[in-house]
Scaffold this active site. Structure first.
Site, PDB file in Angstrom:
ATOM      1  N   CYS A  87     -36.001   2.941   8.732  1.00  0.00           N
ATOM      2  CA  CYS A  87     -34.545   3.032   8.598  1.00  0.00           C
ATOM      3  C   CYS A  87     -34.239   2.872   7.113  1.00  0.00           C
ATOM      4  CB  CYS A  87     -33.874   1.927   9.411  1.00  0.00           C
ATOM      5  SG  CYS A  87     -32.096   1.836   9.141  1.00  0.00           S
ATOM      6  N   CYS A 104     -26.745  -3.944   8.825  1.00  0.00           N
ATOM      7  CA  CYS A 104     -26.721  -3.281   7.534  1.00  0.00           C
ATOM      8  C   CYS A 104     -25.925  -4.083   6.524  1.00  0.00           C
ATOM      9  CB  CYS A 104     -26.163  -1.865   7.662  1.00  0.00           C
ATOM     10  SG  CYS A 104     -24.509  -1.721   8.318  1.00  0.00           S
ATOM     11  N   GLU A 161     -31.500  -1.855   1.121  1.00  0.00           N
ATOM     12  CA  GLU A 161     -32.513  -2.354   2.042  1.00  0.00           C
ATOM     13  C   GLU A 161     -33.010  -1.252   2.954  1.00  0.00           C
ATOM     14  OE1 GLU A 161     -29.866  -5.382   3.432  1.00  0.00           O
ATOM     15  OE2 GLU A 161     -29.614  -4.384   5.350  1.00  0.00           O
ATOM     16  N   CYS A 185     -15.573   0.333   6.943  1.00  0.00           N
ATOM     17  CA  CYS A 185     -15.445  -0.101   8.335  1.00  0.00           C
ATOM     18  C   CYS A 185     -15.316  -1.633   8.344  1.00  0.00           C
ATOM     19  CB  CYS A 185     -16.659   0.344   9.150  1.00  0.00           C
ATOM     20  SG  CYS A 185     -16.965   2.122   9.025  1.00  0.00           S
TER      21      CYS A 185
HETATM   22  S1  SF4 Z   1     -22.502   1.301   6.276  1.00  0.00           S
HETATM   23 FE1  SF4 Z   1     -21.817   2.412   8.119  1.00  0.00          FE
HETATM   24  S2  SF4 Z   1     -20.626   0.897   9.319  1.00  0.00           S
HETATM   25 FE2  SF4 Z   1     -20.849   0.091   7.236  1.00  0.00          FE
HETATM   26  S3  SF4 Z   1     -18.932   0.729   6.154  1.00  0.00           S
HETATM   27 FE3  SF4 Z   1     -20.525   2.287   5.777  1.00  0.00          FE
HETATM   28  S4  SF4 Z   1     -20.211   3.834   7.360  1.00  0.00           S
HETATM   29 FE4  SF4 Z   1     -19.115   1.977   8.025  1.00  0.00          FE
END
Ligand code: SF4
Length: 375
Positions: free
Chosen positions: A115, A349, A102, A126
């Site tokens: 973005c 995200c 996306e 994470c």
């Molecule tokens: S997209 Fe960013 S916040 Fe999500 S797991 Fe990956 S590094 Fe971590």
């Protein structure tokens, strides 16, 4: 880091992948004069046009064939969601192999920001991030990254009557885990037309969870992009949990690499810090963070967590957030709280891709790789 970072071997070759000499060679390989590559590039990068019918300086008989060969379709829009009165538009794309990514277009009074995603999924794990829960599908190719930006630039042009000015690598993925393709994409974005979009490197932000060797390497690229470090905790005990890559590179090592980056590039470091209720929002952690960064070329962005119903992660209460800000500012650290664009369309995200892939987004997620206000 759950799966091997590979690019699909079947990704079609695209003009955005090629430097000018390789693009000319690709045109010649089609049996066309080499300068046709420059003509197509002027349409793609200069006019944001990819429809062969609009490329009237190409011979009518071969227009379609040349354009299709040099500009194969890399991204198919699956859905576009809009909010903030149309100022925020999030697009879910399907790639040639079915992977979903996306990107988000955000219009502000003084800038228009794209973005973009650098990977399909993410291997950094994470625990508060929806993308992180699904693991890494694959790296995006240089052209798949550039084409997101060109697509959003065309959207801004067409639908907002505005010119795209900024790019942030804060969509899906850890950009520095796809280092070569991300850097190649940045070079294409800053190259003057017709070889690129002609954006300013200073208007491009690359985020990272702290891959130390890659940060040090980026500092030597002579590309003065802004580095955004997703810190989320000032102490190793908690950061080990929130950002698992911290077990490899400690807070002190990550910050040392970041200061090296700021001193070599002259660019201010942006520290991203998701505010998570009763997890990392204690006053003593604000003081510790201030101690680590005060007096440096730095700006701290606090990000209100965007919680998913049923998740154990929640946003910090506003009074707690205000106290955190107060302590940082009292120590002389430039601090802002991020405007969280796009919350009503899903927020953060990975969530749109999770929905598009019929995967239940079970985890709270933070827009750390989705939204920016102050760069
Ligand atoms: S997209 Fe960013 S916040 Fe999500 S797991 Fe990956 S590094 Fe971590």
């Amino acid at each position: 880091m759950k799966t091997l970072p590979v690019v699909s071997p079947l990704a079609p070759t695209h003009l955005a992948e090629l430097d000018p000499a390789a693009a000319r060679a690709a045109a010649a390989a089609l049996g066309e004069p080499a300068y046709r590559a420059g003509q197509v590039a002027r349409h793609y990068f200069g006019r944001l046009v990819r429809d062969p019918a609009e490329m009237t300086d190409l011979p009518a008989a071969s227009r379609e064939r040349i354009a299709r060969a040099l500009l194969p379709t890399l991204l198919q829009p699956v859905r576009v969601l809009s909010c903030d009165d149309g100022a925020t538009r999030k697009t879910l794309w399907r790639l040639h192999d079915g992977a979903l990514v996306e990107s988000v277009l955000m219009a502000y009074p003084d800038r228009v920001t794209a973005c973009v995603s650098s990977q399909a999924g993410c291997g950094m794990g994470c625990p508060f991030c929806a993308t992180g829960q699904a693991g890494l599908t694959r790296n995006l190719s240089t052209a798949e990254i550039v084409d997101q930006v060109v697509s959003l630039a065309a959207m801004a042009d067409r639908e907002l009557g505005r010119r795209l000015s900024h790019v942030v690598f804060m969509g899906m993925g850890e950009p520095l885990a796809n280092y070569q393709r991300v850097v190649a994409a940045v070079r294409r974005l800053v190259a003057p037309p017709p070889d690129g979009l002609g954006l300013s490197a200073r208007h491009i932000t690359i985020s990272t969870v702290g891959l130390v060797p890659a940060i040090r390497r980026l500092a030597t690229e002579r590309l003065p992009v802004t580095l955004a470090l997703s810190l989320h905790a000032p102490d190793d005990d908690l950061r080990d949990e929130l950002v698992p890559v911290n077990r490899r590179w400690r807070v002190s090592e990550v910050l040392a690499a970041a200061w090296d980056y700021t001193s070599r590039t002259g660019r201010r470091l942006s520290i991203e810090y998701a505010m998570i209720r009763d997890v990392n929002d204690q006053p003593w952690r604000a003081d510790l963070l201030a101690e680590l960064v005060a007096g440096r070329l730095v700006h701290v962005n606090l990000i209100p967590l965007n919680p998913t119903p049923g998740s154990r992660w929640d946003a910090s209460p506003k009074p707690v957030e205000r106290e955190f800000v107060r302590r940082l500012r009292a120590a002389g650290v430039a601090t802002t709280v991020r405007d969280t664009r796009g919350r009503e369309i899903d927020g953060a995200c990975g969530q749109l891709a999770a929905i598009g892939g019929s995967v239940e987004a079970e985890h709270a997620s933070v827009g750390q790789h989705t939204e920016r206000l102050d760069r």
